[in-house]
Scaffold this motif. Sequence first.
Motif, PDB file in Angstrom:
ATOM      1  N   MET A   1      21.910  49.540  -4.209  1.00  0.00           N
ATOM      2  CA  MET A   1      23.013  49.561  -3.256  1.00  0.00           C
ATOM      3  C   MET A   1      24.248  48.884  -3.870  1.00  0.00           C
ATOM      4  O   MET A   1      24.145  47.827  -4.494  1.00  0.00           O
ATOM      5  CB  MET A   1      22.603  48.825  -1.965  1.00  0.00           C
ATOM      6  N   THR A   2      25.416  49.526  -3.682  1.00  0.00           N
ATOM      7  CA  THR A   2      26.652  48.960  -4.193  1.00  0.00           C
ATOM      8  C   THR A   2      27.037  47.711  -3.415  1.00  0.00           C
ATOM      9  O   THR A   2      26.978  47.691  -2.193  1.00  0.00           O
ATOM     10  CB  THR A   2      27.789  49.990  -4.088  1.00  0.00           C
ATOM     11  N   GLU A   3      27.420  46.660  -4.125  1.00  0.00           N
ATOM     12  CA  GLU A   3      27.833  45.425  -3.479  1.00  0.00           C
ATOM     13  C   GLU A   3      29.355  45.346  -3.478  1.00  0.00           C
ATOM     14  O   GLU A   3      30.024  45.838  -4.384  1.00  0.00           O
ATOM     15  CB  GLU A   3      27.238  44.223  -4.204  1.00  0.00           C
ATOM     16  N   TRP A   4      29.891  44.743  -2.408  1.00  0.00           N
ATOM     17  CA  TRP A   4      31.332  44.541  -2.344  1.00  0.00           C
ATOM     18  C   TRP A   4      31.605  43.281  -1.539  1.00  0.00           C
ATOM     19  O   TRP A   4      30.711  42.703  -0.924  1.00  0.00           O
ATOM     20  CB  TRP A   4      32.030  45.760  -1.731  1.00  0.00           C
ATOM     21  N   LEU A   5      32.841  42.843  -1.547  1.00  0.00           N
ATOM     22  CA  LEU A   5      33.225  41.650  -0.803  1.00  0.00           C
ATOM     23  C   LEU A   5      33.256  41.960   0.684  1.00  0.00           C
ATOM     24  O   LEU A   5      33.896  42.913   1.118  1.00  0.00           O
ATOM     25  CB  LEU A   5      34.606  41.172  -1.262  1.00  0.00           C
ATOM     26  N   GLU A   6      32.545  41.159   1.462  1.00  0.00           N
ATOM     27  CA  GLU A   6      32.517  41.332   2.913  1.00  0.00           C
ATOM     28  C   GLU A   6      33.728  40.640   3.528  1.00  0.00           C
ATOM     29  O   GLU A   6      34.001  39.463   3.246  1.00  0.00           O
ATOM     30  CB  GLU A   6      31.231  40.732   3.503  1.00  0.00           C
ATOM     31  N   ALA A   7      34.471  41.353   4.359  1.00  0.00           N
ATOM     32  CA  ALA A   7      35.656  40.782   4.997  1.00  0.00           C
ATOM     33  C   ALA A   7      35.259  39.824   6.107  1.00  0.00           C
ATOM     34  O   ALA A   7      34.186  39.946   6.718  1.00  0.00           O
ATOM     35  CB  ALA A   7      36.529  41.893   5.564  1.00  0.00           C
ATOM     36  N   ASP A   8      36.119  38.876   6.390  1.00  0.00           N
ATOM     37  CA  ASP A   8      35.949  37.949   7.505  1.00  0.00           C
ATOM     38  C   ASP A   8      36.502  38.625   8.760  1.00  0.00           C
ATOM     39  O   ASP A   8      37.718  38.859   8.852  1.00  0.00           O
ATOM     40  CB  ASP A   8      36.721  36.665   7.203  1.00  0.00           C
ATOM     41  N   PRO A   9      35.663  38.969   9.743  1.00  0.00           N
ATOM     42  CA  PRO A   9      36.148  39.696  10.926  1.00  0.00           C
ATOM     43  C   PRO A   9      37.257  38.973  11.676  1.00  0.00           C
ATOM     44  O   PRO A   9      38.204  39.609  12.156  1.00  0.00           O
ATOM     45  CB  PRO A   9      34.892  39.837  11.795  1.00  0.00           C
ATOM     46  N   ALA A  10      37.177  37.654  11.769  1.00  0.00           N
ATOM     47  CA  ALA A  10      38.219  36.899  12.477  1.00  0.00           C
ATOM     48  C   ALA A  10      39.553  37.012  11.750  1.00  0.00           C
ATOM     49  O   ALA A  10      40.611  37.137  12.380  1.00  0.00           O
ATOM     50  CB  ALA A  10      37.804  35.432  12.611  1.00  0.00           C
ATOM     51  N   LEU A  11      39.511  36.990  10.420  1.00  0.00           N
ATOM     52  CA  LEU A  11      40.740  37.103   9.636  1.00  0.00           C
ATOM     53  C   LEU A  11      41.334  38.507   9.754  1.00  0.00           C
ATOM     54  O   LEU A  11      42.555  38.675   9.873  1.00  0.00           O
ATOM     55  CB  LEU A  11      40.450  36.769   8.173  1.00  0.00           C
ATOM     56  N   ILE A  12      40.473  39.516   9.752  1.00  0.00           N
ATOM     57  CA  ILE A  12      40.955  40.897   9.901  1.00  0.00           C
ATOM     58  C   ILE A  12      41.576  41.088  11.278  1.00  0.00           C
ATOM     59  O   ILE A  12      42.600  41.781  11.425  1.00  0.00           O
ATOM     60  CB  ILE A  12      39.806  41.893   9.674  1.00  0.00           C
ATOM     61  N   THR A  13      41.007  40.471  12.294  1.00  0.00           N
ATOM     62  CA  THR A  13      41.598  40.563  13.634  1.00  0.00           C
ATOM     63  C   THR A  13      42.990  39.953  13.663  1.00  0.00           C
ATOM     64  O   THR A  13      43.922  40.520  14.238  1.00  0.00           O
ATOM     65  CB  THR A  13      40.689  39.866  14.664  1.00  0.00           C
ATOM     66  N   ARG A  14      43.153  38.814  13.026  1.00  0.00           N
ATOM     67  CA  ARG A  14      44.471  38.172  13.002  1.00  0.00           C
ATOM     68  C   ARG A  14      45.463  39.010  12.200  1.00  0.00           C
ATOM     69  O   ARG A  14      46.636  39.115  12.570  1.00  0.00           O
ATOM     70  CB  ARG A  14      44.351  36.767  12.427  1.00  0.00           C
ATOM     71  N   TRP A  15      45.006  39.598  11.105  1.00  0.00           N
ATOM     72  CA  TRP A  15      45.884  40.496  10.350  1.00  0.00           C
ATOM     73  C   TRP A  15      46.299  41.680  11.217  1.00  0.00           C
ATOM     74  O   TRP A  15      47.481  42.068  11.211  1.00  0.00           O
ATOM     75  CB  TRP A  15      45.176  40.991   9.087  1.00  0.00           C
TER      76      TRP A  15
END
Length: 217
Positions: A1-15
């Motif tokens: 499985m390809t690995e990638w950086l998981e985003a912070d949901p709280a930070l994405i909401t603020r963005w």
Amino acid sequence: MTEWLEADPALITRWAEAWAISRDAAAPVAQDRGLYIHVGQPEQVGRYIFASLDAEPIRDLAARIDQPLLYLKVCAPADSVRPLLPPGWEIATPGYMMTAPVAAMLASPPVLPDEFTAYLARDGAVTFATITDPSGEEAARGRIIAMGDLVVFDRIRTADKHQRRGLGSAIMRTLAAEADMLGIHDAMLCATPPGRALYERLGWSLHSDYTTASLAP
């Protein structure tokens, strides 16, 4: 499985909240286990934003969307998003969520070519920066949206004829100085591939991939 950086949901909401303020769009609302922003513009009806690759709701939502101006935005690489889309969907140029300490952009002051001038203007939470050339024509621009202890950079642009003159860096440093004056220490933005290269030189780091998909017209 390809690995990638998981985003912070709280930070994405603020963005997303800052993006809506910047673009005069409706505030984000929770929908389909993600966020929805109604944009209501000729080039974009709205956008669904997912901070993670939540396969079931993304697949179900894509199957229900029947118009090309409703966009899916997912904090995951395109190769992982593509299998969730029905036939007839297109994936746009990659995007990148990036973060930086404001201080990283303050190591050097903004440097402008001779007879170029920088201007700042503020409207509520949004601060606009513009650089004009000797004729008074806009050469570069950008804005920041103050979100408490976070500042979001948006719409950073340099006119084609003024590329490679350091104006992008000057806009970023000018806005960073304004954020610092406001007492804000953390910054975020969504970058294009060319923009990512500039921002990395200014001390920004990748937070997550950001894939945009839509039904082909």
